[in-house]
Design a protein around this motif. Sequence first.
Motif, PDB file in Angstrom:
ATOM      1  N   MET A  71      -5.816  -9.283  75.481  1.00  0.00           N
ATOM      2  CA  MET A  71      -5.058  -8.169  74.930  1.00  0.00           C
ATOM      3  C   MET A  71      -4.474  -8.579  73.588  1.00  0.00           C
ATOM      4  O   MET A  71      -3.680  -9.511  73.518  1.00  0.00           O
ATOM      5  CB  MET A  71      -3.947  -7.755  75.901  1.00  0.00           C
ATOM      6  N   ARG A  72      -4.875  -7.867  72.534  1.00  0.00           N
ATOM      7  CA  ARG A  72      -4.473  -8.261  71.193  1.00  0.00           C
ATOM      8  C   ARG A  72      -3.678  -7.200  70.453  1.00  0.00           C
ATOM      9  O   ARG A  72      -3.000  -7.486  69.478  1.00  0.00           O
ATOM     10  CB  ARG A  72      -5.719  -8.627  70.374  1.00  0.00           C
ATOM     11  N   ASP A  73      -3.767  -5.939  70.880  1.00  0.00           N
ATOM     12  CA  ASP A  73      -3.074  -4.851  70.178  1.00  0.00           C
ATOM     13  C   ASP A  73      -2.399  -3.921  71.175  1.00  0.00           C
ATOM     14  O   ASP A  73      -3.061  -3.316  72.015  1.00  0.00           O
ATOM     15  CB  ASP A  73      -4.066  -4.056  69.320  1.00  0.00           C
ATOM     16  N   VAL A  74      -1.074  -3.812  71.058  1.00  0.00           N
ATOM     17  CA  VAL A  74      -0.282  -2.945  71.927  1.00  0.00           C
ATOM     18  C   VAL A  74       0.331  -1.840  71.074  1.00  0.00           C
ATOM     19  O   VAL A  74       0.887  -2.098  70.003  1.00  0.00           O
ATOM     20  CB  VAL A  74       0.829  -3.740  72.644  1.00  0.00           C
ATOM     21  N   LEU A  75       0.232  -0.615  71.559  1.00  0.00           N
ATOM     22  CA  LEU A  75       0.797   0.553  70.888  1.00  0.00           C
ATOM     23  C   LEU A  75       1.962   1.070  71.709  1.00  0.00           C
ATOM     24  O   LEU A  75       1.860   1.196  72.932  1.00  0.00           O
ATOM     25  CB  LEU A  75      -0.277   1.640  70.746  1.00  0.00           C
ATOM     26  N   VAL A  76       3.084   1.377  71.048  1.00  0.00           N
ATOM     27  CA  VAL A  76       4.229   1.936  71.764  1.00  0.00           C
ATOM     28  C   VAL A  76       4.675   3.207  71.052  1.00  0.00           C
ATOM     29  O   VAL A  76       4.823   3.235  69.829  1.00  0.00           O
ATOM     30  CB  VAL A  76       5.396   0.931  71.886  1.00  0.00           C
ATOM     31  N   PHE A  77       4.854   4.264  71.837  1.00  0.00           N
ATOM     32  CA  PHE A  77       5.311   5.529  71.291  1.00  0.00           C
ATOM     33  C   PHE A  77       6.826   5.583  71.336  1.00  0.00           C
ATOM     34  O   PHE A  77       7.445   5.320  72.372  1.00  0.00           O
ATOM     35  CB  PHE A  77       4.726   6.690  72.095  1.00  0.00           C
ATOM     36  N   SER A  78       7.427   5.930  70.211  1.00  0.00           N
ATOM     37  CA  SER A  78       8.880   6.070  70.136  1.00  0.00           C
ATOM     38  C   SER A  78       9.226   7.534  69.883  1.00  0.00           C
ATOM     39  O   SER A  78       8.695   8.165  68.975  1.00  0.00           O
ATOM     40  CB  SER A  78       9.456   5.204  69.013  1.00  0.00           C
ATOM     41  N   GLU A  79      10.114   8.054  70.687  1.00  0.00           N
ATOM     42  CA  GLU A  79      10.551   9.442  70.544  1.00  0.00           C
ATOM     43  C   GLU A  79      11.374   9.634  69.276  1.00  0.00           C
ATOM     44  O   GLU A  79      11.454  10.738  68.743  1.00  0.00           O
ATOM     45  CB  GLU A  79      11.380   9.825  71.766  1.00  0.00           C
ATOM     46  N   SER A  80      11.957   8.541  68.784  1.00  0.00           N
ATOM     47  CA  SER A  80      12.835   8.615  67.619  1.00  0.00           C
ATOM     48  C   SER A  80      12.529   7.490  66.648  1.00  0.00           C
ATOM     49  O   SER A  80      12.023   6.439  67.045  1.00  0.00           O
ATOM     50  CB  SER A  80      14.304   8.522  68.066  1.00  0.00           C
ATOM     51  N   PHE A  81      12.833   7.720  65.379  1.00  0.00           N
ATOM     52  CA  PHE A  81      12.715   6.641  64.392  1.00  0.00           C
ATOM     53  C   PHE A  81      14.099   6.172  63.936  1.00  0.00           C
ATOM     54  O   PHE A  81      14.207   5.352  63.026  1.00  0.00           O
ATOM     55  CB  PHE A  81      11.877   7.092  63.186  1.00  0.00           C
ATOM     56  N   LYS A  82      15.139   6.695  64.594  1.00  0.00           N
ATOM     57  CA  LYS A  82      16.497   6.299  64.245  1.00  0.00           C
ATOM     58  C   LYS A  82      17.110   5.364  65.289  1.00  0.00           C
ATOM     59  O   LYS A  82      18.051   4.640  65.000  1.00  0.00           O
ATOM     60  CB  LYS A  82      17.380   7.539  64.078  1.00  0.00           C
ATOM     61  N   ARG A  83      16.597   5.425  66.491  1.00  0.00           N
ATOM     62  CA  ARG A  83      17.021   4.491  67.535  1.00  0.00           C
ATOM     63  C   ARG A  83      15.809   4.184  68.404  1.00  0.00           C
ATOM     64  O   ARG A  83      14.884   4.991  68.522  1.00  0.00           O
ATOM     65  CB  ARG A  83      18.153   5.078  68.384  1.00  0.00           C
ATOM     66  N   TRP A  84      15.825   3.010  68.998  1.00  0.00           N
ATOM     67  CA  TRP A  84      14.662   2.547  69.751  1.00  0.00           C
ATOM     68  C   TRP A  84      15.029   2.429  71.222  1.00  0.00           C
ATOM     69  O   TRP A  84      16.001   1.779  71.568  1.00  0.00           O
ATOM     70  CB  TRP A  84      14.186   1.197  69.199  1.00  0.00           C
ATOM     71  N   GLY A  85      14.245   3.056  72.075  1.00  0.00           N
ATOM     72  CA  GLY A  85      14.536   3.074  73.495  1.00  0.00           C
ATOM     73  C   GLY A  85      14.045   1.842  74.223  1.00  0.00           C
ATOM     74  O   GLY A  85      13.491   0.898  73.643  1.00  0.00           O
TER      75      GLY A  85
END
Length: 278
Positions: free
Chosen positions: A1-15
């Motif tokens: 596993m070399r590439d992980v993608l994470v979806f963030s609902e916000s670009f102002k705070r990170w969940g």
Amino acid sequence: MRDVLVFSESFKRWGGGVEYAARLAGAFDAHLTGIWVCASPMAALPSFEEPELFAELLDATLDLEREAFASAAAFEAHVLQFGQRKSSWQVAEGYVPEALALAGSWHDLLVVERSDHATWGSLSSVGNIVLGAGGLPCIVVPEQASVRAPALDTVAIAWNGSTEAMRAAHAALPLLQGARRIVILQGEQRPPSRMTAWLPPFELAGYLLRHGMTAESRAIKGGSEGDVGTAVLGAAGEIGAGLLVMGAYGHTRFREWVLGGVTRHVLAHAALPVLLCH
């Protein structure tokens, strides 16, 4: 596993999903890509009969996207505190599942956070993301703070012999390699029908053994799909699993989401991360 993608609902705070993804990528020395998706103003075009109002919406969208692009440094600094030194930030415009499916085509894994407090963290929205991921394995992380660090010492695999379950087990191989204990939660196998072609059998424990991993089995029983989901989560909790691997949506999408099902029940009630593959 070399590439992980994470979806963030916000670009102002990170969940918590971002923290989990950062720690997971760091454990595998993988590159982490964070992505935020802006709704396209074109989707609102029929609602605006006045061109001036649409122009204002377009300008506001562009300002929002510029602000999101400028968050790259903040994202990289945030994941760095969890030891993730290889990261990047992406911004897209459009429908979230479609944007993630495209970005996921050059990634090995997608991480999304399940939260009733976020638009795309709801049960149905997460389901749309998983369904639209084009076969990309997805780890759905509950919002509880206790699961923000990956725990892969004990892994449970929900198994019913379906194609989706096979795909999930195969996709989870990199995560299973370091597990001390792997438990196959053996559900009811689907009997072959005389009206359909005979499909080749698959034996999961033997498959894992050929990949250098031993697994134990535990029978799971339940009358309804909700009962099966409860039994799966109960067994995963009893063995102290830090990850549950399962195939997604064994029925048609309509039946799964409108009438319920094992997948829906597990996503709604899981207190541990769940790796799904459709």
